[in-house]
Enzyme design. Structure first.
Site, PDB file in Angstrom:
ATOM      1  CG  ASP A   1      -1.986   0.766   0.868  1.00 47.57           C
ATOM      2  OD1 ASP A   1      -3.156   0.628   1.747  1.00 47.57           O
ATOM      3  OD2 ASP A   1      -1.952   1.725   0.070  1.00 47.57           O
TER       4      ASP A   1
HETATM    5  C1  GLC Z   1      -4.119   4.148  -0.494  1.00 49.29           C
HETATM    6  C2  GLC Z   1      -5.138   3.258  -0.078  1.00 49.29           C
HETATM    7  C3  GLC Z   1      -5.114   2.337  -1.305  1.00 49.29           C
HETATM    8  C4  GLC Z   1      -4.973   2.883  -2.566  1.00 49.29           C
HETATM    9  C5  GLC Z   1      -3.461   3.566  -2.600  1.00 49.29           C
HETATM   10  C6  GLC Z   1      -3.053   4.298  -3.581  1.00 49.29           C
HETATM   11  O1  GLC Z   1      -3.579   4.827   0.975  1.00 49.29           O
HETATM   12  O2  GLC Z   1      -4.985   2.391   0.970  1.00 49.29           O
HETATM   13  O3  GLC Z   1      -6.212   1.570  -1.212  1.00 49.29           O
HETATM   14  O4  GLC Z   1      -4.852   1.908  -3.587  1.00 49.29           O
HETATM   15  O5  GLC Z   1      -3.271   4.350  -1.468  1.00 49.29           O
HETATM   16  O6  GLC Z   1      -3.897   5.595  -3.681  1.00 49.29           O
END
Ligand code: GLC
Length: 669
Positions: A227
């Site tokens: 993430d």
């Molecule tokens: C965010 C979210 C994730 C997302 C990623 C890119 O913090 O937790 O679901 O796809 O970062 O934006």
């Protein structure tokens, strides 16, 4: 050139750069070796492609805003999830995106979780089946997905650090199970690890989860992406087999270099990670030749409407106040700003710039005019202005109408990423508005735009109808209008329990944790597993949803009636539409272990079929059950295990509206 030879051509720096994102949304390419950079973008209920402006700021391109995951799962129709996946893949192709960052399958452990709108269910089987269908739809068009957030990311509060303390059975049977189903049924190109710790180990460094279980046990053959900002120790994450740290962060490159020089990471670890990563990179790159250059936005809008139509859930319909009856209703009051400015999605990284928005008000006016019904709209007194004028107008309009439909819900800042709700009730001003309006007109229906369970206890007894509209995407306005006017019968069913109050929820006394751990004390007793096993009353049970018609269940057959643990078991039954209008019904199959030696939930969902029936029509439906329907995760043998004995098969219109039951004897050593 095969990947091993290609990797052998690379310098160490090139290798380490590839394992470290290029920027927010792209991976690194190596031109001299013909290694392409690929593009990822958020989802999951629509493409959120961010493009950099001249001034360095980012803007989001327009795309179709589909109903969010909690709405999609309320359809109980995997085929619709597949179609949404196909549409999103076409939009990714047209906008040059190789991988959509979705779907999210985290289990709804508490209704407070801010991202519940982005997740499917409290039940792992339903969540896994819907996710697998979505992934198969996207990947059928050679666009990749990212199954997220792996794992046990069930709250937004302190998500970057909190440790989800989960016992083995709950982890396996509840929190990992949707990922297991989706990986085995749809082979996602990537899996995204979560921010949080699981039993003390960060999702980005959890070798047991990422390698032993995800890859070796389930056969995952894609790459793991972090993430965004979830990697704390890049060397540890590489050793845990996390291939790609996103977004770009110089410190990750430096950490890998230093670890390599200190012998903490090996050539083999680097090269095997690169091989897994580049397999997907080239799969994405080679698929670009098949890309569509544009997509049919109107067609996608119609798919969004189809999903919204099947997600809308009729929770209460006293005196059959719905659909609007033109012989009784000459003047219809529409009250609430959500009718004119609907909340179609939640907030955060999933927020989509829709191509257009159907508003309930405009669509209701259109249908009402055809029925010769006069519509009067008043903005509810719940608007921030709280103006006396608004109050009087709304109440006067309510008093003078034959029927009132109020549009309420959770505004964007209430349900979204990086924060949880602090209450599962509607805002006080909205609750007050409902009480005031229903006091002036008993023929009041409330339509709720929200992403997760709402405690309606203080006002539901004062209204005749309640419709849960979910965050139903850009076409939700026309869908809700057609349901309210009976163009279609509602067929949605809630994929999460609606409790009577927050205090009744099984996670109430341990959420959100003490700032270090969030102790999943309830274990496997999540959602209806808890309420049904311990006979706790709820507002609306898992799987509940009414129709404008009625269905009769009969002729249950279970064959064989005595089976070995590896036999396939067939459960069949007949279902008949005994009402006067067409309707769709989701038949749910639950299993109960009647003589277990371990704690098991009173029932567990192990099958569902949605069927469309004309008035008077009768169909036979059947379920095929395998060992997954009966097994639990035994910590004694650290594997799935089936006990020999008697099992009950429960066929229901919801988890508590059981229509047929039967038994089967399983012989197992
Ligand atoms: C965010 C979210 C994730 C997302 C990623 C890119 O913090 O937790 O679901 O796809 O970062 O934006």
């Amino acid at each position: 050139m095969d990947l091993k030879s290609l990797i052998a051509e690379m310098t160490l720096d090139e290798k380490l750069q590839l394992l470290t994102g290029k920027n927010n949304w792209e991976t690194v390419g190596i031109e001299r070796l013909g290694v392409p950079s690929i593009v990822v973008s958020d989802g999951p209920h629509g493409l959120r492609k961010m493009v950099r402006e001249e001034d360095g700021s980012y803007k989001t391109l327009k795309s179709t805003c589909f109903p969010t995951a909690s709405a999609m799962s309320a359809t109980w129709n995997p085929e619709l999830a597949y179609q949404v996946g196909e549409c999103i893949a076409e939009e990714c192709q047209a906008e040059n995106v190789d991988i959509i960052l979705g779907p999210g399958v985290n289990i709804k452990r508490t209704p407070l979780c801010g991202r519940n709108f982005e997740y499917f269910s409290e039940d792992p089987y339903l969540a896994g089946e819907m996710a697998a269908a979505y992934i198969n739809g996207v990947q059928s068009k050679d666009v990749g997905t990212s199954l997220k957030h792996y794992a046990a990311n069930n709250q937004e509060y302190d998500r970057h650090h909190i440790s989800s303390e989960v016992d083995t059975r709950a982890l396996r049977e509840i929190y990992l199970k949707p990922f297991e189903i989706a990986v085995k049924k749809s082979k996602p190109w990537t899996v995204m690890c979560s921010y949080n710790r699981i039993n003390g180990v960060y999702g980005s460094e959890h070798k047991v989860l990422l390698d032993d279980i995800l890859r070796k046990e389930w056969g995952f053959d894609g790459f793991v992406v972090s993430d965004w900002g979830a990697v704390w120790d890049r060397a540890k994450s590489l050793k845990a087999t996390l291939e790609l740290a996103m977004p770009y962060d110089e410190k990750h490159f430096g950490a890998l270099k230093k670890a390599y020089e200190e012998g903490k990471i090996t050539d083999e670890e680097i090269d095997s990670a690169l091989e897994r990563f580049l397999t997907i990179v080239f799969r994405a790159y080679n698929a670009r030749s098949k890309r569509v250059k544009e997509y049919d936005a109107d067609k996608h809008h119609e798919v969004a409407k189809k999903v919204a139509l099947e997600s809308i859930t009729l929770l209460k319909n006293e005196d059959n106040i719905l659909p609007v009856n033109k012989s009784k209703v000459k003047k219809l009051a529409i009250i609430g700003e959500f009718a004119a400015m609907p909340i179609i999605q939640g907030g955060g990284s999933a927020h989509v710039q829709s191509t257009k928005v159907d508003t309930p008000l405009e669509k209701i006016k259109h249908l009402a005019q055809k029925e010769g019904i006069e519509v009067e709209y008043a903005i509810s007194m719940s608007v921030p202005s709280h103006s006396q004028y608004n109050q009087n107008t709304a109440l006067t309009v309510a008093e003078n109408a034959d029927q009132v439909i109020m549009f309420v819900g959770n505004r964007n800042h209430v349900e979204g990423e990086s924060h949880d709700r602090t209450s599962i009730r509607l805002a006080p001003d909205i609750e007050n508005a409902i009480l005031q309006v229903s006091r002036r007109n008993p023929n009041t229906v409330v339509v709720i735009q929200a992403g997760s369970a709402i405690d309606m206890s203080c006002w539901i007894g004062k209204v005749k109808g309640v419709v849960f509209d979910w965050y139903s995407g850009q076409a939700g306005g026309s869908a809700i209008a057609e349901i309210l006017f009976g163009v279609h019968s509602p067929s949605g069913k809630i994929a999460e329990t609606f409790p009577l109050c927050l205090e009744d929820t099984p996670s109430y006394d341990t959420y959100p944790g003490d700032g270090i751990v969030s102790w999943y004390k309830e274990g496997i007793m999540v959602g209806y597993r808890y309420y049904d096993t311990f006979e706790k009353p709820v507002l609306f049970p898992f799987g509940h949803g009414l129709s404008y018609t009625q269905f009769e269940y009969s002729d249950l057959k279970i064959t064989p009636d005595v089976a070995n643990e590896n036999d396939e078991i067939t459960v069949s039954l007949s279902i008949k539409n005994i009402g006067h209008v067409q309707g769709k019904e989701t038949v749910q199959l639950y299993v109960r272990d009647m003589c277990s030696h371990v704690l098991r939930p009173y029932k567990e969902l192990k099958g569902f079929v949605k069927v469309d029936l004309e008035p008077g029509e009768k169909k036979e439906i059947s379920f095929k059950l395998n060992r997954d329907a009966f097994a639990y995760y035994s910590t004694a043998v650290d594997d799935w295990h089936i006990e020999g004995g008697l099992y009950k098969i429960l066929i229901g219109a919801s988890s508590q509206d059981i229509r047929l039951t039967g038994t089967i004897k399983i012989s197992a050593e």
